[in-house]
Write a protein that holds these residues in place. Sequence first.
Motif, PDB file in Angstrom:
ATOM      1  N   LYS A 126      18.048  34.951  59.485  1.00 43.66           N
ATOM      2  CA  LYS A 126      16.615  34.987  59.770  1.00 43.66           C
ATOM      3  C   LYS A 126      15.785  34.343  58.668  1.00 43.66           C
ATOM      4  N   SER A 127      16.381  34.212  57.484  1.00 42.93           N
ATOM      5  CA  SER A 127      15.605  33.741  56.337  1.00 42.93           C
ATOM      6  C   SER A 127      16.158  32.480  55.692  1.00 42.93           C
ATOM      7  N   GLY A 128      17.223  31.925  56.242  1.00 42.19           N
ATOM      8  CA  GLY A 128      17.795  30.719  55.664  1.00 42.19           C
ATOM      9  C   GLY A 128      19.187  30.477  56.194  1.00 42.19           C
ATOM     10  N   ASN A 129      19.927  29.642  55.495  1.00 44.04           N
ATOM     11  CA  ASN A 129      21.297  29.349  55.888  1.00 44.04           C
ATOM     12  C   ASN A 129      22.196  30.511  55.488  1.00 44.04           C
ATOM     13  N   PRO A 130      22.894  31.135  56.452  1.00 43.16           N
ATOM     14  CA  PRO A 130      23.653  32.355  56.163  1.00 43.16           C
ATOM     15  C   PRO A 130      25.048  32.079  55.603  1.00 43.16           C
ATOM     16  N   PHE A 131      25.396  32.833  54.575  1.00 34.62           N
ATOM     17  CA  PHE A 131      26.731  32.754  53.985  1.00 34.62           C
ATOM     18  C   PHE A 131      27.262  34.166  53.767  1.00 34.62           C
ATOM     19  N   LEU A 132      28.573  34.293  53.773  1.00 31.74           N
ATOM     20  CA  LEU A 132      29.221  35.532  53.390  1.00 31.74           C
ATOM     21  C   LEU A 132      29.926  35.317  52.062  1.00 31.74           C
ATOM     22  N   LEU A 133      29.703  36.211  51.111  1.00 27.68           N
ATOM     23  CA  LEU A 133      30.468  36.206  49.866  1.00 27.68           C
ATOM     24  C   LEU A 133      31.437  37.378  49.930  1.00 27.68           C
ATOM     25  N   SER A 134      32.713  37.062  50.091  1.00 26.35           N
ATOM     26  CA  SER A 134      33.737  38.092  50.225  1.00 26.35           C
ATOM     27  C   SER A 134      34.470  38.266  48.900  1.00 26.35           C
ATOM     28  N   PHE A 135      34.663  39.496  48.512  1.00 27.36           N
ATOM     29  CA  PHE A 135      35.373  39.795  47.272  1.00 27.36           C
ATOM     30  C   PHE A 135      36.841  40.043  47.596  1.00 27.36           C
ATOM     31  N   VAL A 136      37.708  39.262  46.990  1.00 28.97           N
ATOM     32  CA  VAL A 136      39.133  39.337  47.286  1.00 28.97           C
ATOM     33  C   VAL A 136      39.908  39.713  46.031  1.00 28.97           C
ATOM     34  N   GLY A 137      41.094  40.237  46.244  1.00 28.62           N
ATOM     35  CA  GLY A 137      41.967  40.593  45.124  1.00 28.62           C
ATOM     36  C   GLY A 137      41.703  41.966  44.544  1.00 28.62           C
ATOM     37  N   MET A 138      40.913  42.793  45.228  1.00 26.71           N
ATOM     38  CA  MET A 138      40.597  44.118  44.691  1.00 26.71           C
ATOM     39  C   MET A 138      41.833  45.013  44.640  1.00 26.71           C
ATOM     40  N   ALA A 139      42.679  44.938  45.659  1.00 31.36           N
ATOM     41  CA  ALA A 139      43.857  45.802  45.714  1.00 31.36           C
ATOM     42  C   ALA A 139      44.792  45.529  44.543  1.00 31.36           C
ATOM     43  N   GLU A 140      44.997  44.250  44.235  1.00 39.73           N
ATOM     44  CA  GLU A 140      45.896  43.903  43.137  1.00 39.73           C
ATOM     45  C   GLU A 140      45.338  44.356  41.791  1.00 39.73           C
ATOM     46  N   LEU A 142      43.025  46.745  41.193  1.00 45.18           N
ATOM     47  CA  LEU A 142      42.835  48.180  41.079  1.00 45.18           C
ATOM     48  C   LEU A 142      44.105  48.979  41.372  1.00 45.18           C
ATOM     49  N   GLY A 143      45.184  48.281  41.699  1.00 45.55           N
ATOM     50  CA  GLY A 143      46.448  48.962  41.933  1.00 45.55           C
ATOM     51  C   GLY A 143      46.539  49.693  43.255  1.00 45.55           C
ATOM     52  N   TRP A 144      45.758  49.255  44.247  1.00 40.24           N
ATOM     53  CA  TRP A 144      45.817  49.890  45.557  1.00 40.24           C
ATOM     54  C   TRP A 144      47.094  49.483  46.284  1.00 40.24           C
ATOM     55  N   GLU A 145      47.553  50.328  47.159  1.00 40.37           N
ATOM     56  CA  GLU A 145      48.716  50.001  47.979  1.00 40.37           C
ATOM     57  C   GLU A 145      48.363  48.866  48.934  1.00 40.37           C
ATOM     58  N   TYR A 146      49.306  47.928  49.102  1.00 39.13           N
ATOM     59  CA  TYR A 146      49.040  46.779  49.966  1.00 39.13           C
ATOM     60  C   TYR A 146      48.841  47.223  51.416  1.00 39.13           C
ATOM     61  N   ARG A 147      47.831  46.656  52.056  1.00 34.88           N
ATOM     62  CA  ARG A 147      47.603  46.859  53.479  1.00 34.88           C
ATOM     63  C   ARG A 147      47.384  45.498  54.120  1.00 34.88           C
ATOM     64  N   PRO A 148      47.988  45.252  55.269  1.00 33.59           N
ATOM     65  CA  PRO A 148      47.769  43.967  55.939  1.00 33.59           C
ATOM     66  C   PRO A 148      46.310  43.825  56.324  1.00 33.59           C
ATOM     67  N   PRO A 149      45.771  42.628  56.311  1.00 32.79           N
ATOM     68  CA  PRO A 149      44.365  42.443  56.697  1.00 32.79           C
ATOM     69  C   PRO A 149      44.152  42.764  58.167  1.00 32.79           C
ATOM     70  N   ILE A 150      42.951  43.169  58.498  1.00 31.24           N
ATOM     71  CA  ILE A 150      42.619  43.408  59.899  1.00 31.24           C
ATOM     72  C   ILE A 150      42.456  42.091  60.639  1.00 31.24           C
ATOM     73  N   VAL A 151      41.837  41.129  59.983  1.00 29.43           N
ATOM     74  CA  VAL A 151      41.671  39.787  60.544  1.00 29.43           C
ATOM     75  C   VAL A 151      42.554  38.829  59.752  1.00 29.43           C
ATOM     76  N   ALA A 152      43.399  38.079  60.432  1.00 30.15           N
ATOM     77  CA  ALA A 152      44.242  37.091  59.755  1.00 30.15           C
ATOM     78  C   ALA A 152      43.366  36.066  59.046  1.00 30.15           C
ATOM     79  N   HIS A 153      43.796  35.661  57.855  1.00 34.16           N
ATOM     80  CA  HIS A 153      43.003  34.694  57.088  1.00 34.16           C
ATOM     81  C   HIS A 153      42.736  33.431  57.898  1.00 34.16           C
ATOM     82  N   CYS A 154      43.742  32.960  58.621  1.00 34.23           N
ATOM     83  CA  CYS A 154      43.584  31.723  59.384  1.00 34.23           C
ATOM     84  C   CYS A 154      42.695  31.894  60.611  1.00 34.23           C
TER      85      CYS A 154
END
Length: 370
Positions: A126-140, A142-154
Amino acid sequence: MERGGTAALACTFRSSSPASHCSPLLRPRRRSPAAAGAPRFLPPTGRRFSQNRFVDTSKGLKRYSLTTFSPFGRLAVSLNDADLVKDKMLIDCGEEQDCVLDGIVALGKFDALHIGHRELAMHASKSGNPFLLSFVGMAEVLGWEYRPPIVAHCDRKRVLSSWAPYCRNVVPLEYQVEFSKVRYLTPRQFVERLSTDLRIKGVVAGENYRFGYKASGDAAELVKLCEEFGLSAFIVRSVMDTAKGSYNGAIPTVNSSDKGQVSSSRVRQALSVGDIEYVSKLLGRKHRLVLTVSEYSIKERKNIIVPKSCMVNMPPADGFYENCELFNGGYLGLCRVAINTETIDIEMKDESSLSPDTFQEVKQVGIEFG
């Protein structure tokens, strides 16, 4: 459904790396040409969006004159200013870091790309060109147990393209921030880097958004800091889960941060019990499971049998699913899917849907449930 044997392919479940792509597997059926009014894609990265100058027309958005930049505050660990300058924020952008120049960025983890995330992108548009900034690598980190993504990267670009009708016919683009590169930034340092490094015009975040070292900053502080650095800030109320309690009791255990809003945790819980209707409500679309299929997968006249280890993202619970659809970049047809402890068996309703060609190389297919 005839199985015809056991597939003998060992795939790695963590195959959803940024290098993976959704490649065509079988010859898709031809569809009619796309209708007029196709979604617009943003201009190529690195170009200034001079034709879409930022105008504060949305309710709740304010524009502030640029103030003098404050010096970096004290870090929680030893890290000097030179390190911050040379350490690029966006891991999938060029040296100039101008991919989101003059844009409005939505902040979050965006694991599920559910309807709450779509709401953030809609407000950004609504206010300009929209972008998403996604933060990746948090599990590694912070030592979280691996979980498969809900949405495939591709598959993420396809999902974002489907958001165009909600975003003024613009497809939001997504860029990634390596969590380890911003983990120790204070809230002030983080906002300053958004302003000085990425040169954005504003941010959009949910009312429960936390940021900065040890999540010390909240939405109110984000607005305050954006005001200081001349950025617009819009805080979006959480999208509430209106379907809760309606579908097989697939509500996750309520924790301190769960106030009934749509969340990735709810999507995971619904998938884990095979509640496809509930999953579709939360996502605002059908869930697509991506599978790596190779020449070693078993293919019969109208059956494909793939080892479960070849899944790229999170599947629904083991069980039998009717009214599914199979894709390989194009639409292949209706199918029924049986998921068990070892394999995923796909039975096409029309055996002519599959090409007689043998598999020449590793490809990927997508199953949409429900």
